[in-house]
Design an enzyme around this catalytic site. Structure first.
Site, PDB file in Angstrom:
ATOM      1  N   ASN A  42       8.652   1.647  -9.677  1.00 49.11           N
ATOM      2  CA  ASN A  42       7.270   1.665  -9.211  1.00 49.11           C
ATOM      3  C   ASN A  42       6.451   2.617 -10.062  1.00 49.11           C
ATOM      4  O   ASN A  42       6.773   3.812 -10.163  1.00 49.11           O
ATOM      5  CB  ASN A  42       7.184   2.111  -7.755  1.00 49.11           C
ATOM      6  CG  ASN A  42       5.737   2.072  -7.255  1.00 49.11           C
ATOM      7  OD1 ASN A  42       5.155   1.004  -7.129  1.00 49.11           O
ATOM      8  ND2 ASN A  42       5.147   3.231  -7.009  1.00 49.11           N
ATOM      9  N   GLU A  43       5.409   2.078 -10.665  1.00 54.14           N
ATOM     10  CA  GLU A  43       4.424   2.847 -11.406  1.00 54.14           C
ATOM     11  C   GLU A  43       5.003   3.834 -12.416  1.00 54.14           C
ATOM     12  O   GLU A  43       4.628   5.006 -12.442  1.00 54.14           O
ATOM     13  CB  GLU A  43       3.469   3.575 -10.435  1.00 54.14           C
ATOM     14  CG  GLU A  43       2.689   2.604  -9.565  1.00 54.14           C
ATOM     15  CD  GLU A  43       1.478   3.235  -8.874  1.00 54.14           C
ATOM     16  OE1 GLU A  43       1.395   4.473  -8.820  1.00 54.14           O
ATOM     17  OE2 GLU A  43       0.618   2.474  -8.409  1.00 54.14           O
ATOM     18  N   TRP A  56      -1.203  -2.444   0.486  1.00 49.40           N
ATOM     19  CA  TRP A  56      -0.626  -1.109   0.667  1.00 49.40           C
ATOM     20  C   TRP A  56      -1.323  -0.459   1.836  1.00 49.40           C
ATOM     21  O   TRP A  56      -2.498  -0.221   1.744  1.00 49.40           O
ATOM     22  CB  TRP A  56      -0.791  -0.269  -0.604  1.00 49.40           C
ATOM     23  CG  TRP A  56       0.021   0.988  -0.529  1.00 49.40           C
ATOM     24  CD1 TRP A  56      -0.431   2.257  -0.322  1.00 49.40           C
ATOM     25  CD2 TRP A  56       1.444   1.079  -0.666  1.00 49.40           C
ATOM     26  NE1 TRP A  56       0.619   3.131  -0.310  1.00 49.40           N
ATOM     27  CE2 TRP A  56       1.781   2.433  -0.501  1.00 49.40           C
ATOM     28  CE3 TRP A  56       2.468   0.136  -0.866  1.00 49.40           C
ATOM     29  CZ2 TRP A  56       3.102   2.876  -0.563  1.00 49.40           C
ATOM     30  CZ3 TRP A  56       3.761   0.590  -0.920  1.00 49.40           C
ATOM     31  CH2 TRP A  56       4.068   1.944  -0.774  1.00 49.40           C
ATOM     32  N   TYR A  95      -6.504   0.240  -7.190  1.00 51.96           N
ATOM     33  CA  TYR A  95      -7.287   0.886  -6.130  1.00 51.96           C
ATOM     34  C   TYR A  95      -8.777   0.976  -6.482  1.00 51.96           C
ATOM     35  O   TYR A  95      -9.420   1.972  -6.170  1.00 51.96           O
ATOM     36  CB  TYR A  95      -6.675   2.273  -5.828  1.00 51.96           C
ATOM     37  CG  TYR A  95      -5.328   2.143  -5.137  1.00 51.96           C
ATOM     38  CD1 TYR A  95      -5.255   1.994  -3.759  1.00 51.96           C
ATOM     39  CD2 TYR A  95      -4.149   2.108  -5.868  1.00 51.96           C
ATOM     40  CE1 TYR A  95      -4.029   1.836  -3.116  1.00 51.96           C
ATOM     41  CE2 TYR A  95      -2.918   1.948  -5.231  1.00 51.96           C
ATOM     42  CZ  TYR A  95      -2.875   1.811  -3.857  1.00 51.96           C
ATOM     43  OH  TYR A  95      -1.666   1.651  -3.221  1.00 51.96           O
ATOM     44  N   GLU A 155      -0.002  -3.749  -4.794  1.00 54.95           N
ATOM     45  CA  GLU A 155      -0.648  -2.719  -3.970  1.00 54.95           C
ATOM     46  C   GLU A 155      -2.151  -2.819  -4.109  1.00 54.95           C
ATOM     47  O   GLU A 155      -2.663  -2.921  -5.222  1.00 54.95           O
ATOM     48  CB  GLU A 155      -0.233  -1.292  -4.396  1.00 54.95           C
ATOM     49  CG  GLU A 155       1.158  -0.898  -3.996  1.00 54.95           C
ATOM     50  CD  GLU A 155       1.494   0.568  -4.294  1.00 54.95           C
ATOM     51  OE1 GLU A 155       0.563   1.407  -4.364  1.00 54.95           O
ATOM     52  OE2 GLU A 155       2.687   0.859  -4.469  1.00 54.95           O
TER      53      GLU A 155
HETATM   54  C1  BDP Z   1       0.361   4.168  -5.453  1.00 59.97           C
HETATM   55  C2  BDP Z   1       1.824   4.396  -5.159  1.00 59.97           C
HETATM   56  C3  BDP Z   1       2.113   4.537  -3.661  1.00 59.97           C
HETATM   57  C4  BDP Z   1       1.088   5.432  -3.030  1.00 59.97           C
HETATM   58  C5  BDP Z   1      -0.275   4.810  -3.221  1.00 59.97           C
HETATM   59  C6  BDP Z   1      -1.380   5.626  -2.548  1.00 59.97           C
HETATM   60  O1  BDP Z   1       2.618   3.358  -5.690  1.00 59.97           O
HETATM   61  O2  BDP Z   1       3.407   5.040  -3.469  1.00 59.97           O
HETATM   62  O3  BDP Z   1       1.345   5.700  -1.682  1.00 59.97           O
HETATM   63  O4  BDP Z   1      -0.547   4.774  -4.596  1.00 59.97           O
HETATM   64  O5  BDP Z   1      -1.908   6.513  -3.191  1.00 59.97           O
HETATM   65  O6  BDP Z   1       0.044   4.735  -6.653  1.00 59.97           O
HETATM   66  O7  BDP Z   1      -1.669   5.376  -1.394  1.00 59.97           O
END
Ligand code: BDP
Length: 602
Positions: free
Chosen positions: A415-416, A552, A471, A507
């Site tokens: 992951n990432e 997410w 995001y 996500e």
């Molecule tokens: C992403 C990650 C995840 C985090 C999420 C967040 O993969 O684990 O919880 O961001 O910031 O970068 O909510």
């Protein structure tokens, strides 16, 4: 000793569950060599559970180092002549196991099972003292990584992942017997030919000496009726008029692997499996030849009090909520989940992306957030050859455990990670290759971090599906959904036109305080979460290469303390105690109409 087959009670195997209350002590209280006698103190801890939230003492919650678990175990009288095995489904993150005064197993890696063969150290009918040291310490060569520092007389730990570092005996512990001559492993792969299913199988046996054991496999349908039988340790069984395993309809057969001595069945072990295929073709992911559109979530194993302890009640309830909200899939972010989770997904037809615990192979994110010059992610001092070997071992254990689960349609290797940084390719190419070698039947992906773009990512050509965590409108341009919509669409179209691969949104989400409302759709309000998701969905529907959406997160979850978190990460569509925020209704309306096909496909 690594482990393959999940312990089961069969005609030739007995099984005893060791869950319950175990004596418990921190290493700071347990004295030297705590395995040599009764553990000091009066604490008892529940197994399975994280120990962190069980007690009111902050020293337990924040403890860095070993903790000790202990109980006594009696080997059944009837097990004379049998092999006696102890099985830990998970000890997070590393364990050392003692039977009375002797070490019988050591294991590193908090989310995969391991065994200890006790045949030569215990006696049927007698009791032994079982003591387990479990460490929560992470380093640059553990998966996931972390850093322990010394502050005066305390150890402190920091890590690069956004969830609380829960630790302990998170899953069941078993004592079981197997015959000396036995089935050791079973691998099942399936193909479809017209109305028939082809089941390619392989049975590994042990204890057969130099002679080759006679292996028989019998296939039972879901009603327990035998539909095929064949001899040989490897082979292909043809099932005419096969019932396929389908998303939403998890039809399972059993492959009963038997070791025979003449007519006598010496060992018998059933493996549930489904007949289905998975394939990436062009910009689609096909299950049984049909394009599949993922709806659902990135999840966590996280509940109040239990932390990451497996809980069958939450399992049932979470899957019920998945059904209620119309989700057809989830990703096991950010580590392998309890095998019971996959077994239920198999039975219910829920599609799973199975992820390793490799979260946080990324020092650029930290650099970016603190404003300090970033430390290189891949270097001898940071993530190096030893990290990669730990990661490889973790992949071996994960694929050994999960290879036969029809619900699992894709491996997610990390992951990432910092996949746009020098060294990323050298680190990941062998791991992606290993994944394909261990399992040539499933597509492989990595959940991509926003800094690794369509033009600088160094791994995309090695992967089958582009999985993006994004995001826009939350971490970037907070609250400005208009700009976010343009940026998101621009980025998705650029990935599509540059790489021509299917795109899965693994996500997207916004922190939301339940009960906070706003007519202006302000960030943190329930209205904003719904508007944010609706915006992403408009974009997904306009970009044909998008093959799915996993929000997410399924539920709010605990994290380490920080100014960006309010009692944890609040991006859940459900609260931590599984009550819906208003966005759940938006998702429900969209996903119940979607089923398994993209809303824009007719
Ligand atoms: C992403 C990650 C995840 C985090 C999420 C967040 O993969 O684990 O919880 O961001 O910031 O970068 O909510």
């Amino acid at each position: 000793m690594s482990a393959h087959l999940k312990p089961r009670a069969t005609a030739t195997r007995d099984l005893i569950n060791l869950d319950g209350l175990w004596r418990f002590a921190l290493d700071t209280e347990a004295g030297p060599e705590p395995w040599t006698g009764r553990l000091a103190g009066t604490r008892e801890a529940a197994v399975p559970a994280s120990y962190n939230d069980l007690f009111t003492d902050r020293a337990v919650r924040d403890h860095v180092g070993l903790v000790w678990y202990q109980r006594s175990v009696r080997v059944p009288r009837g097990w004379a002549g049998e092999r006696v095995v102890l099985r830990f489904e998970a000890a997070t993150h590393a364990a050392v196991v003692y039977v009375d005064d002797a070490v019988v197993a050591e294991h590193v890696g908090g989310y995969t099972p391991f065994d200890a063969d006790l045949t030569d150290v215990v006696r049927p009918g007698e009791e032994f003292r079982l003591t387990v040291g479990v460490s929560n310490e992470l380093s640059n060569v553990t998966i996931p990584p972390g850093t322990v520092t010394i502050d005066g007389d305390r150890k402190k730990q920091s890590y690069l992942h956004d969830f609380y570092n829960y630790a302990g005996l998170h899953r069941s512990v078993w004592l079981h017997s197997t015959p000396a001559t036995r089935v050791d492993d079973v691998t099942v792969r399936t193909r479809i030919e017209g109305a028939a299913g082809l089941v390619d199988y392989r049975v590994d046996t042990s204890g057969t000496g130099s002679g080759t054991a006679d292996v028989r496999v019998r296939i039972l349908d879901q009603d327990g009726r035998q539909v095929a039988e064949q001899h040989g340790a490897t082979g292909t069984v043809r099932l005419d008029d096969v019932h396929l395993w389908q998303p939403g309809r998890g039809y399972l057969y059993d492959l009963v692997a038997e070791v025979l001595d003449g007519d006598a069945v010496v060992d018998s072990y059933p493996v549930p499996f489904g007949v289905r295929t998975v394939e990436v073709r062009g910009t689609q992911l096909l299950i049984n030849g049909e394009p599949f559109y993922f709806t659902g979530f990135g999840k966590h194993e996280d509940t109040p009090v239990r932390g990451k302890g497996h809980d069958p009640a939450y399992l049932v309830h979470d899957f019920e909520l998945l059904r209620w909200v119309g989700a057809n899939s989830f990703r096991t972010a950010h580590y392998p989940y309890a095998e019971e989770v996959l077994e239920l997904a198999d039975r219910l037809g829920i599609v799973v992306i199975d992820e390793t615990a490799a979260v946080g192979i990324n020092l650029a994110v930290q650099g970016g957030l603190t404003g300090k010059a970033p430390t290189p992610t891949f270097s001898p001092e940071t993530f190096n050859d030893s990290t990669r070997e730990a990661h490889a071992q973790h992949l071996r254990e994960l694929i050994a455990r999960d290879k036969n689960h029809p619900s699992v349609v894709m491996w997610c290797v990390a992951n990432e990670p910092s996949s746009n940084e020098a060294g990323a390719r050298e680190y990941f190419e062998p791991l992606i290759g290993l994944t394909r070698e261990l399992d040539p039947t499933r597509p492989v992906t990595i959940a991509n971090v926003m800094f690794a773009t369509y033009s600088n990512d160094l791994l995309v050509d090695l992967l089958d599906v582009v999985s993006l965590n994004r995001y826009y409108g939350w971490y970037l341009g907070t609250g400005d959904l208009e700009a976010a919509e343009r940026q998101l669409e621009g980025e998705l179209r650029a990935w599509a036109s540059t790489h021509g691969k299917p795109i899965l949104m693994t996500e997207y989400g916004a922190d939301t305080m339940p009960g906070l409302h706003s007519v202006w759709e302000q960030p943190w309000s329930e209205e904003f979460q719904s508007a944010y998701l609706a915006m992403y969905h408009r974009v997904f529907d306009r970009v044909p290469e998008v093959i799915g959406e996993q929000v997410w997160n399924f539920a709010d979850f605990q994290t380490s303390d920080g100014i960006h978190r309010v009692d944890g990460n609040r991006k859940g569509v459900f609260t931590r105690d599984r009550r819906p925020k208003s966005a759940a209704h938006h998702l429900r309306a969209r996903w119940t109409a979607t089923g398994t096909r993209k809303p824009t496909d007719s």
